[in-house]
Design an enzyme around this catalytic site. Structure first.
Site, PDB file in Angstrom:
ATOM      1  N   ASP A  32      72.106  37.424  36.608  1.00  0.00           N
ATOM      2  CA  ASP A  32      71.989  36.887  37.962  1.00  0.00           C
ATOM      3  C   ASP A  32      71.079  35.662  37.931  1.00  0.00           C
ATOM      4  OD1 ASP A  32      72.297  38.404  41.048  1.00  0.00           O
ATOM      5  OD2 ASP A  32      71.068  36.618  40.828  1.00  0.00           O
ATOM      6  N   ASN A  88      76.952  45.887  47.123  1.00  0.00           N
ATOM      7  CA  ASN A  88      76.978  45.546  48.543  1.00  0.00           C
ATOM      8  C   ASN A  88      78.395  45.195  49.013  1.00  0.00           C
ATOM      9  OD1 ASN A  88      74.137  45.706  48.507  1.00  0.00           O
ATOM     10  ND2 ASN A  88      73.952  43.559  47.889  1.00  0.00           N
ATOM     11  N   GLN A  95      76.134  41.590  51.347  1.00  0.00           N
ATOM     12  CA  GLN A  95      77.029  40.873  50.431  1.00  0.00           C
ATOM     13  C   GLN A  95      77.046  39.386  50.782  1.00  0.00           C
ATOM     14  OE1 GLN A  95      81.157  42.229  50.373  1.00  0.00           O
ATOM     15  NE2 GLN A  95      81.561  41.176  48.435  1.00  0.00           N
ATOM     16  N   HIS A 101      81.182  42.965  43.007  1.00  0.00           N
ATOM     17  CA  HIS A 101      80.269  42.960  41.851  1.00  0.00           C
ATOM     18  C   HIS A 101      79.286  44.112  41.976  1.00  0.00           C
ATOM     19  CE1 HIS A 101      78.667  40.341  45.005  1.00  0.00           C
ATOM     20  NE2 HIS A 101      77.473  40.773  44.648  1.00  0.00           N
ATOM     21  N   HIS A 103      75.389  45.167  40.968  1.00  0.00           N
ATOM     22  CA  HIS A 103      74.081  44.714  40.483  1.00  0.00           C
ATOM     23  C   HIS A 103      73.499  45.751  39.525  1.00  0.00           C
ATOM     24  CE1 HIS A 103      73.272  41.473  43.504  1.00  0.00           C
ATOM     25  NE2 HIS A 103      74.164  42.158  44.206  1.00  0.00           N
TER      26      HIS A 103
HETATM   27  P1  5GP Z   1      75.351  39.929  46.798  1.00  0.00           P
HETATM   28  O1  5GP Z   1      74.259  39.480  47.753  1.00  0.00           O
HETATM   29  O2  5GP Z   1      76.692  39.353  47.192  1.00  0.00           O
HETATM   30  O3  5GP Z   1      75.401  41.407  46.566  1.00  0.00           O
HETATM   31  O4  5GP Z   1      74.948  39.319  45.391  1.00  0.00           O
HETATM   32  C1  5GP Z   1      75.280  38.053  44.957  1.00  0.00           C
HETATM   33  C2  5GP Z   1      74.403  37.761  43.766  1.00  0.00           C
HETATM   34  O5  5GP Z   1      74.999  36.730  43.001  1.00  0.00           O
HETATM   35  C3  5GP Z   1      72.980  37.278  44.131  1.00  0.00           C
HETATM   36  O6  5GP Z   1      72.038  38.141  43.517  1.00  0.00           O
HETATM   37  C4  5GP Z   1      72.943  35.850  43.576  1.00  0.00           C
HETATM   38  O7  5GP Z   1      71.678  35.544  43.051  1.00  0.00           O
HETATM   39  C5  5GP Z   1      74.006  35.862  42.521  1.00  0.00           C
HETATM   40  N1  5GP Z   1      74.697  34.592  42.321  1.00  0.00           N
HETATM   41  C6  5GP Z   1      75.275  33.844  43.301  1.00  0.00           C
HETATM   42  N2  5GP Z   1      75.860  32.749  42.762  1.00  0.00           N
HETATM   43  C7  5GP Z   1      75.666  32.840  41.418  1.00  0.00           C
HETATM   44  C8  5GP Z   1      76.039  31.991  40.318  1.00  0.00           C
HETATM   45  O8  5GP Z   1      76.674  30.943  40.465  1.00  0.00           O
HETATM   46  N3  5GP Z   1      75.651  32.398  39.077  1.00  0.00           N
HETATM   47  C9  5GP Z   1      74.937  33.549  38.869  1.00  0.00           C
HETATM   48  N4  5GP Z   1      74.616  33.846  37.601  1.00  0.00           N
HETATM   49  N5  5GP Z   1      74.566  34.359  39.880  1.00  0.00           N
HETATM   50  C10 5GP Z   1      74.923  34.017  41.138  1.00  0.00           C
END
Ligand code: 5GP
Ligand code: ZN
Length: 135
Positions: A32, A88, A95, A101, A103
Site C-alpha cells: 500500500d 471495505n 472503500q 481488495h 488489506h
Molecule cells: P480502501 O480505502 O478502498 O479500502 O483502500 C484503498 C487503499 O489503496 C488505500 O489504503 C490506499 O492507500 C491504497 N492505494 C490507492 N491508490 C494506490 C496506488 O496507486 N498504489 C498503491 N500501492 N496503493 C494505493
C-alpha cells in the site's frame, strides 16, 4: 473483466509498476502506498470486481484463502506481533478504490495504529431481533 479507468486493474495487470510481494495467475499482492504500518499490503484480484457483492463466492474464497497464507508469511518475514485483515465495501464502509481488495496489515507492539471502530451498547432484545432475521 477489466475496467479501463480502474487504477487497480492497471496495477494488477502490470501496466503501472508497483512493489509486488506475491503474484499468481489470479492475484497480485502489492504494498500500500499509504501504509498503516510497515508492510501494509493489498491483495488485488486480477479480474475487476467493484466490491464483495459483485464477486462470485468462489473468487471471494480464493482471495481470503490467500489472505490466510499471506498473514503467515508476512508475520514471519516482517517479524510482526499480530495482524489485521480488513476489507471495505462501499463508501460508507471506507472503500475509496472500487476494485475489490483485501488489506493485510501487520501489527507491531507500540505501532500506535488504530483499526477503528467504536463499540456501542446492545440489548438482549436488539440482538435477538437481529438473530431472528437469519432464522
Ligand atoms: P480502501 O480505502 O478502498 O479500502 O483502500 C484503498 C487503499 O489503496 C488505500 O489504503 C490506499 O492507500 C491504497 N492505494 C490507492 N491508490 C494506490 C496506488 O496507486 N498504489 C498503491 N500501492 N496503493 C494505493
Ligand atoms: Zn479494476
Amino acid at each position: 473483466m477489466r475496467d479501463d479507468n480502474c487504477i487497480f486493474c492497471k496495477i494488477a495487470g502490470g501496466e503501472i509498476p508497483t512493489n509486488a510481494i506475491y503474484e499468481d495467475d489470479d492475484h497480485k499482492v502489492i504494498l500500500d502506498m499509504s501504509p498503516a504500518t510497515r508492510g501494509h499490503a493489498l491483495i488485488l484480484p486480477k479480474q475487476h470486481y467493484k466490491n464483495i457483492y459483485e464477486m462470485p463466492a468462489d473468487k471471494v474464497g480464493e482471495a481470503f484463502k490467500l489472505a490466510g497464507r499471506m498473514a503467515q508469511t508476512m508475520t514471519d518475514k516482517l517479524k510482526a506481533d499480530g495482524f489485521n485483515i480488513v476489507q471495505n465495501n462501499n463508501e460508507i464502509a471506507g472503500q475509496t478504490v472500487f476494485h475489490f481488495h483485501i488489506h493485510l496489515i501487520p501489527r507491531y507492539e507500540g505501532d500506535g495504529q488504530v483499526i477503528p471502530w467504536k463499540p456501542k451498547e446492545s440489548t438482549p432484545e436488539g440482538l435477538a431481533e437481529i438473530r431472528d432475521l437469519f432464522q
